[in-house]
Design a protein around this motif. Structure first.
Motif, PDB file in Angstrom:
ATOM      1  N   MET A   1       0.853  -1.183   0.000  1.00  0.00           N
ATOM      2  CA  MET A   1       0.000   0.000   0.000  1.00  0.00           C
ATOM      3  C   MET A   1       0.892   1.237   0.000  1.00  0.00           C
ATOM      4  SD  MET A   1      -2.743   1.102   2.879  1.00  0.00           S
ATOM      5  CE  MET A   1      -4.226   1.797   2.257  1.00  0.00           C
ATOM      6  N   LYS A   2       0.529   2.206  -0.785  1.00  0.00           N
ATOM      7  CA  LYS A   2       1.280   3.443  -0.865  1.00  0.00           C
ATOM      8  C   LYS A   2       0.949   4.350   0.321  1.00  0.00           C
ATOM      9  CE  LYS A   2       2.316   7.140  -4.023  1.00  0.00           C
ATOM     10  NZ  LYS A   2       2.064   7.773  -5.296  1.00  0.00           N
ATOM     11  N   PHE A   3       1.926   5.120   0.753  1.00  0.00           N
ATOM     12  CA  PHE A   3       1.727   6.081   1.844  1.00  0.00           C
ATOM     13  C   PHE A   3       0.631   7.073   1.483  1.00  0.00           C
ATOM     14  CE2 PHE A   3       2.846  10.393   3.272  1.00  0.00           C
ATOM     15  CZ  PHE A   3       2.601  10.236   4.614  1.00  0.00           C
ATOM     16  N   LYS A   4      -0.277   7.324   2.418  1.00  0.00           N
ATOM     17  CA  LYS A   4      -1.363   8.288   2.233  1.00  0.00           C
ATOM     18  C   LYS A   4      -1.413   9.215   3.436  1.00  0.00           C
ATOM     19  CE  LYS A   4      -4.386   5.129  -0.232  1.00  0.00           C
ATOM     20  NZ  LYS A   4      -5.661   4.433  -0.191  1.00  0.00           N
ATOM     21  N   ILE A   5      -1.761  10.460   3.201  1.00  0.00           N
ATOM     22  CA  ILE A   5      -1.995  11.413   4.285  1.00  0.00           C
ATOM     23  C   ILE A   5      -3.330  11.052   4.930  1.00  0.00           C
ATOM     24  CG2 ILE A   5      -2.339  13.834   4.894  1.00  0.00           C
ATOM     25  CD1 ILE A   5       0.453  13.313   3.873  1.00  0.00           C
ATOM     26  N   ILE A   6      -3.326  10.910   6.255  1.00  0.00           N
ATOM     27  CA  ILE A   6      -4.569  10.628   6.959  1.00  0.00           C
ATOM     28  C   ILE A   6      -4.996  11.856   7.750  1.00  0.00           C
ATOM     29  CG2 ILE A   6      -4.254   8.136   7.120  1.00  0.00           C
ATOM     30  CD1 ILE A   6      -3.127   8.571   9.945  1.00  0.00           C
ATOM     31  N   ARG A   7      -6.271  12.006   7.924  1.00  0.00           N
ATOM     32  CA  ARG A   7      -6.788  13.107   8.737  1.00  0.00           C
ATOM     33  C   ARG A   7      -6.769  12.665  10.189  1.00  0.00           C
ATOM     34  NH1 ARG A   7      -5.674  16.869   5.380  1.00  0.00           N
ATOM     35  NH2 ARG A   7      -6.586  16.470   3.359  1.00  0.00           N
ATOM     36  N   THR A   8      -6.275  13.536  11.040  1.00  0.00           N
ATOM     37  CA  THR A   8      -6.177  13.174  12.449  1.00  0.00           C
ATOM     38  C   THR A   8      -7.549  13.192  13.093  1.00  0.00           C
ATOM     39  OG1 THR A   8      -5.669  15.460  13.023  1.00  0.00           O
ATOM     40  CG2 THR A   8      -3.813  13.965  12.714  1.00  0.00           C
ATOM     41  N   ASN A   9      -7.693  12.348  14.083  1.00  0.00           N
ATOM     42  CA  ASN A   9      -8.941  12.249  14.831  1.00  0.00           C
ATOM     43  C   ASN A   9      -8.642  12.657  16.265  1.00  0.00           C
ATOM     44  OD1 ASN A   9     -11.256  11.550  16.146  1.00  0.00           O
ATOM     45  ND2 ASN A   9     -11.447   9.556  15.187  1.00  0.00           N
ATOM     46  N   LYS A  10      -9.371  13.595  16.771  1.00  0.00           N
ATOM     47  CA  LYS A  10      -9.116  14.124  18.115  1.00  0.00           C
ATOM     48  C   LYS A  10      -9.659  13.212  19.215  1.00  0.00           C
ATOM     49  CE  LYS A  10      -8.042  18.569  16.754  1.00  0.00           C
ATOM     50  NZ  LYS A  10      -6.858  19.213  17.000  1.00  0.00           N
ATOM     51  N   ALA A  11     -10.163  12.033  18.852  1.00  0.00           N
ATOM     52  CA  ALA A  11     -10.762  11.144  19.840  1.00  0.00           C
ATOM     53  C   ALA A  11      -9.720  10.534  20.774  1.00  0.00           C
ATOM     54  CB  ALA A  11     -11.537  10.033  19.132  1.00  0.00           C
ATOM     55  N   GLU A  12      -8.516  10.324  20.297  1.00  0.00           N
ATOM     56  CA  GLU A  12      -7.484   9.711  21.132  1.00  0.00           C
ATOM     57  C   GLU A  12      -6.715  10.765  21.910  1.00  0.00           C
ATOM     58  OE1 GLU A  12      -4.938   6.574  19.747  1.00  0.00           O
ATOM     59  OE2 GLU A  12      -6.195   6.370  17.968  1.00  0.00           O
ATOM     60  N   GLU A  13      -6.303  10.390  23.112  1.00  0.00           N
ATOM     61  CA  GLU A  13      -5.480  11.278  23.919  1.00  0.00           C
ATOM     62  C   GLU A  13      -4.141  11.494  23.222  1.00  0.00           C
ATOM     63  OE1 GLU A  13      -3.544  11.572  28.374  1.00  0.00           O
ATOM     64  OE2 GLU A  13      -4.671   9.793  27.811  1.00  0.00           O
ATOM     65  N   SER A  14      -3.638  12.701  23.250  1.00  0.00           N
ATOM     66  CA  SER A  14      -2.371  13.039  22.605  1.00  0.00           C
ATOM     67  C   SER A  14      -1.443  13.712  23.597  1.00  0.00           C
ATOM     68  CB  SER A  14      -2.613  13.995  21.429  1.00  0.00           C
ATOM     69  OG  SER A  14      -3.457  13.399  20.478  1.00  0.00           O
ATOM     70  N   THR A  38      -2.788  20.199   4.108  1.00  0.00           N
ATOM     71  CA  THR A  38      -2.876  19.762   5.495  1.00  0.00           C
ATOM     72  C   THR A  38      -1.711  20.361   6.273  1.00  0.00           C
ATOM     73  OG1 THR A  38      -3.267  17.849   6.923  1.00  0.00           O
ATOM     74  CG2 THR A  38      -1.603  17.590   5.200  1.00  0.00           C
ATOM     75  N   SER A  39      -1.624  20.040   7.528  1.00  0.00           N
ATOM     76  CA  SER A  39      -0.593  20.618   8.387  1.00  0.00           C
ATOM     77  C   SER A  39       0.694  19.793   8.353  1.00  0.00           C
ATOM     78  CB  SER A  39      -1.084  20.696   9.834  1.00  0.00           C
ATOM     79  OG  SER A  39      -1.231  19.385  10.371  1.00  0.00           O
ATOM     80  N   PHE A  40       1.772  20.432   8.730  1.00  0.00           N
ATOM     81  CA  PHE A  40       3.073  19.787   8.891  1.00  0.00           C
ATOM     82  C   PHE A  40       2.929  18.618   9.863  1.00  0.00           C
ATOM     83  CE2 PHE A  40       7.010  19.230  11.228  1.00  0.00           C
ATOM     84  CZ  PHE A  40       7.983  19.274  10.244  1.00  0.00           C
ATOM     85  N   ASN A  41       2.283  18.862  10.995  1.00  0.00           N
ATOM     86  CA  ASN A  41       2.100  17.840  12.017  1.00  0.00           C
ATOM     87  C   ASN A  41       1.344  16.637  11.467  1.00  0.00           C
ATOM     88  OD1 ASN A  41       2.318  17.208  15.006  1.00  0.00           O
ATOM     89  ND2 ASN A  41       0.128  16.943  14.652  1.00  0.00           N
TER      90      ASN A  41
END
Length: 63
Positions: A1-14, A38-41
């Motif tokens: 599978m090729k690398f894909k940008i994923i959208r972050t989910n704020k549901a998990e503690e960070s 999208t963002s750098f992060n």
């Protein structure tokens, strides 16, 4: 599978961590973020997530 940008989910503690990254690598990541709207992060987190996934291991086995 090729690398894909994923959208972050704020549901998990960070938590915050500090990374020391070469300027040249930062510039490359910024380009990816700009091209992906999208963002750098988010790009860095997507890369780390992909590298730790089973898909990355399967991709390396194919080479």
């Amino acid at each position: 599978m090729k690398f894909k940008i994923i959208r972050t989910n704020k549901a998990e503690e960070s938590v915050y961590k500090t990374l020391y990254i070469k300027k040249s690598l930062i510039n490359e990541i910024k380009k990816v973020a700009l091209n992906s709207n999208t963002s750098f992060n988010n790009v860095v987190i997507s890369m780390i997530t992909f590298c730790l996934s089973d898909d990355a291991g399967e991709q390396n086995d194919e080479q």
